[in-house]
Design a protein around this motif. Structure first.
Motif, PDB file in Angstrom:
ATOM      1  N   GLY A   1       0.819  -1.209   0.000  1.00 58.43           N
ATOM      2  CA  GLY A   1       0.000   0.000   0.000  1.00 58.43           C
ATOM      3  C   GLY A   1       0.853   1.259   0.000  1.00 58.43           C
ATOM      4  O   GLY A   1       0.560   2.224  -0.720  1.00 58.43           O
ATOM      5  N   ALA A   2       1.937   1.248   0.784  1.00 57.65           N
ATOM      6  CA  ALA A   2       2.826   2.408   0.821  1.00 57.65           C
ATOM      7  C   ALA A   2       3.501   2.615  -0.530  1.00 57.65           C
ATOM      8  O   ALA A   2       3.673   3.758  -0.982  1.00 57.65           O
ATOM      9  N   ALA A   3       3.859   1.525  -1.202  1.00 60.11           N
ATOM     10  CA  ALA A   3       4.498   1.625  -2.522  1.00 60.11           C
ATOM     11  C   ALA A   3       3.538   2.220  -3.549  1.00 60.11           C
ATOM     12  O   ALA A   3       3.931   3.051  -4.379  1.00 60.11           O
ATOM     13  N   LEU A   4       2.284   1.813  -3.513  1.00 60.27           N
ATOM     14  CA  LEU A   4       1.285   2.353  -4.438  1.00 60.27           C
ATOM     15  C   LEU A   4       1.068   3.847  -4.205  1.00 60.27           C
ATOM     16  O   LEU A   4       1.057   4.645  -5.157  1.00 60.27           O
ATOM     17  N   LEU A   5       0.891   4.232  -2.955  1.00 56.88           N
ATOM     18  CA  LEU A   5       0.642   5.638  -2.636  1.00 56.88           C
ATOM     19  C   LEU A   5       1.847   6.517  -2.984  1.00 56.88           C
ATOM     20  O   LEU A   5       1.702   7.582  -3.593  1.00 56.88           O
ATOM     21  N   ALA A   6       3.031   6.061  -2.615  1.00 63.53           N
ATOM     22  CA  ALA A   6       4.236   6.849  -2.885  1.00 63.53           C
ATOM     23  C   ALA A   6       4.486   6.963  -4.379  1.00 63.53           C
ATOM     24  O   ALA A   6       4.827   8.038  -4.890  1.00 63.53           O
ATOM     25  N   GLY A   7       4.321   5.850  -5.110  1.00 60.91           N
ATOM     26  CA  GLY A   7       4.523   5.876  -6.556  1.00 60.91           C
ATOM     27  C   GLY A   7       3.540   6.797  -7.259  1.00 60.91           C
ATOM     28  O   GLY A   7       3.915   7.556  -8.167  1.00 60.91           O
ATOM     29  N   ALA A   8       2.267   6.751  -6.832  1.00 60.43           N
ATOM     30  CA  ALA A   8       1.264   7.628  -7.443  1.00 60.43           C
ATOM     31  C   ALA A   8       1.572   9.090  -7.161  1.00 60.43           C
ATOM     32  O   ALA A   8       1.453   9.949  -8.043  1.00 60.43           O
ATOM     33  N   ALA A   9       1.980   9.398  -5.924  1.00 63.63           N
ATOM     34  CA  ALA A   9       2.312  10.778  -5.571  1.00 63.63           C
ATOM     35  C   ALA A   9       3.485  11.295  -6.399  1.00 63.63           C
ATOM     36  O   ALA A   9       3.464  12.428  -6.894  1.00 63.63           O
ATOM     37  N   LEU A  10       4.507  10.450  -6.593  1.00 62.03           N
ATOM     38  CA  LEU A  10       5.651  10.876  -7.384  1.00 62.03           C
ATOM     39  C   LEU A  10       5.277  11.042  -8.852  1.00 62.03           C
ATOM     40  O   LEU A  10       5.717  11.999  -9.512  1.00 62.03           O
ATOM     41  N   TRP A  11       4.469  10.150  -9.374  1.00 66.99           N
ATOM     42  CA  TRP A  11       4.066  10.222 -10.778  1.00 66.99           C
ATOM     43  C   TRP A  11       3.311  11.519 -11.057  1.00 66.99           C
ATOM     44  O   TRP A  11       3.613  12.241 -12.014  1.00 66.99           O
ATOM     45  N   PHE A  12       2.347  11.851 -10.188  1.00 65.77           N
ATOM     46  CA  PHE A  12       1.592  13.099 -10.377  1.00 65.77           C
ATOM     47  C   PHE A  12       2.488  14.317 -10.169  1.00 65.77           C
ATOM     48  O   PHE A  12       2.348  15.330 -10.861  1.00 65.77           O
TER      49      PHE A  12
END
Length: 407
Positions: A174-185
């Motif tokens: 879950g942390a990987a998904l949230l962090a990756g999405a935040a960086l992508w945006f």
């Protein structure tokens, strides 16, 4: 209007750096997931403790192999490469949810491949997102995020144990998904000219990283400092056990926590005042003295003082070296320069940890060896010039955008 626009860009830049720090922290969570529960995890998956150990060992091994290629690709296609690295972290964390060692190993291999794509971006991302004055603080904050991830992995693993392994893996995913999405945006929101400085890295540039006095000296310092840190985190428990110290895990957590504080407060003022050389020299002196103290008088009290005093400057030295390296090679080659530094740091960790392993039966000799290794780092420090002229001299960036060559 211009001031408001600059303020918005600064806020946006720090949000990107924060998202990047989260991805870096998740990398450490995945890397060290099983470190506090090695024996229990081996029983859970029906494999040997050595097989669980390799889940962590593949990270430095693959980093040594992939560091420079990853840096070259980042300097050529920065934004998509960093985004791909963040995505691979999530994919690898997700693979571990299949309750089988083969999938767990596959997940760690995927994240190990992503590691250089993410970590090598630290200097160039800070240069593209933040004003020059704030760049050292941005690099330091992102480097500190790595340590926060390490600390969180040790604490969560010890607290949840093997019985909470499924929940632990879900937290990581879950942390990987949230962090990756935040960086992508965040990357999408940055203007191209603020973050993209495409560079084709020549073969001569790679050779120069190893032959130029400045980069060779900085690499030597990281080989010693990072190598000693990895050796301590790997072997502190068996080295202190004969002295009656049984809670080495707590000492390691204190070491990392002290390093987090040091990374937060030291790098920016050191860089702004041009004190890189004396700060690195003081770090070598303190670290060598700490290792010598453990060789002479091992024990809980001495070990506690040493990990606090040594951890504070030792882990803060990495962002100082990363910022200095970026200024030496120039912005267009920043990712390859960071790759060079991390490559030598991981190589030092492998080499020094193996050397110390041969002396586990003689802790005094092992700590003495670490002290001597650190003293050897003064040779690299001595070859750097005084002041900051050695950083600015002979900038390797020559050709203008859109496709810069460096060195």
């Amino acid at each position: 209007m211009s001031l408001r626009s600059d303020s918005r860009r600064q806020v946006s830049g720090w949000l990107v750096m924060s998202a990047y720090g989260l991805v870096s922290a998740v990398l450490q969570l995945v890397w060290l997931t099983y470190a506090p529960i090695t024996t229990a995890a081996a029983g859970h998956y029906g494999v040997s403790e050595g097989a669980i150990g390799w889940l962590a060992n593949v990270f430095p091994l693959l980093y040594v192999v992939l560091a420079l290629p990853a840096g070259i690709v980042l300097d050529r296609w920065f934004r998509p490469t960093l985004g791909a690295g963040a995505a691979l972290v999530a994919v690898g964390a997700g693979l571990r949810l299949f309750d089988d060692y083969v999938f767990v190993l596959a997940g760690h291999l995927v994240v190990a491949v992503a590691q250089p794509l993410v970590l090598n971006a630290i200097s160039k991302l800070a240069d593209g997102c933040l004003p020059d004055r704030q760049r050292p603080a941005g690099i330091a904050a992102a480097a500190a995020a790595n340590l926060v991830g390490m600390l969180a992995a040790l604490i969560l693993g010890a607290a949840m144990g093997a019985d909470g392994l499924r929940s632990l893996l879900l937290i990581d995913f879950g942390a990987a998904l949230l962090a990756g999405a935040a960086l992508w945006f965040g990357l999408r929101g940055q203007a191209p000219q603020e973050i993209d400085t495409p560079a084709r890295v020549s073969a001569g540039a790679l050779r120069a990283l190893f032959t130029d006095r400045r980069t060779r000296s900085l690499g030597g310092l990281v080989f010693v400092g990072f190598g000693v840190f990895i050796a301590l985190t790997t072997w502190l428990e068996p080295l202190l056990k004969p002295a009656g110290v049984t809670n080495a895990g707590t000492l390691l957590a204190v070491l990392v926590l002290s390093g987090i504080v040091g990374s937060a407060v030291l790098p920016a003022p050191v860089v702004h005042r041009g004190l890189e050389r004396p700060a690195l020299g003081a770090t070598l002196l303190i670290t060598a003295s700490g290792c010598a103290a453990l060789a002479i008088a091992p024990g809980m009290l001495v070990a506690t003082v040493v990990v606090i005093v040594v951890g504070f400057p030792l882990l803060a030295a990495l962002p100082i070296v990363l910022d200095t390296t970026e200024r030496v090679v120039g912005a267009a080659g920043g990712s390859t320069g960071a790759a060079f530094i991390y490559l030598l740091g991981n190589a030092g960790g492998l080499f020094i940890a193996v050397a110390v392993e041969q002396l586990l039966g003689r802790p005094g000799w092992a700590f003495s060896l670490l002290a001597l290794v650190v003293v050897g780092g003064f040779a690299s420090l001595r070859s750097l010039g005084k002041g900051t002229d050695w950083i600015r001299a002979a900038s390797p960036i020559r050709n203008p955008p859109p496709h810069r060559q460096f060195w």
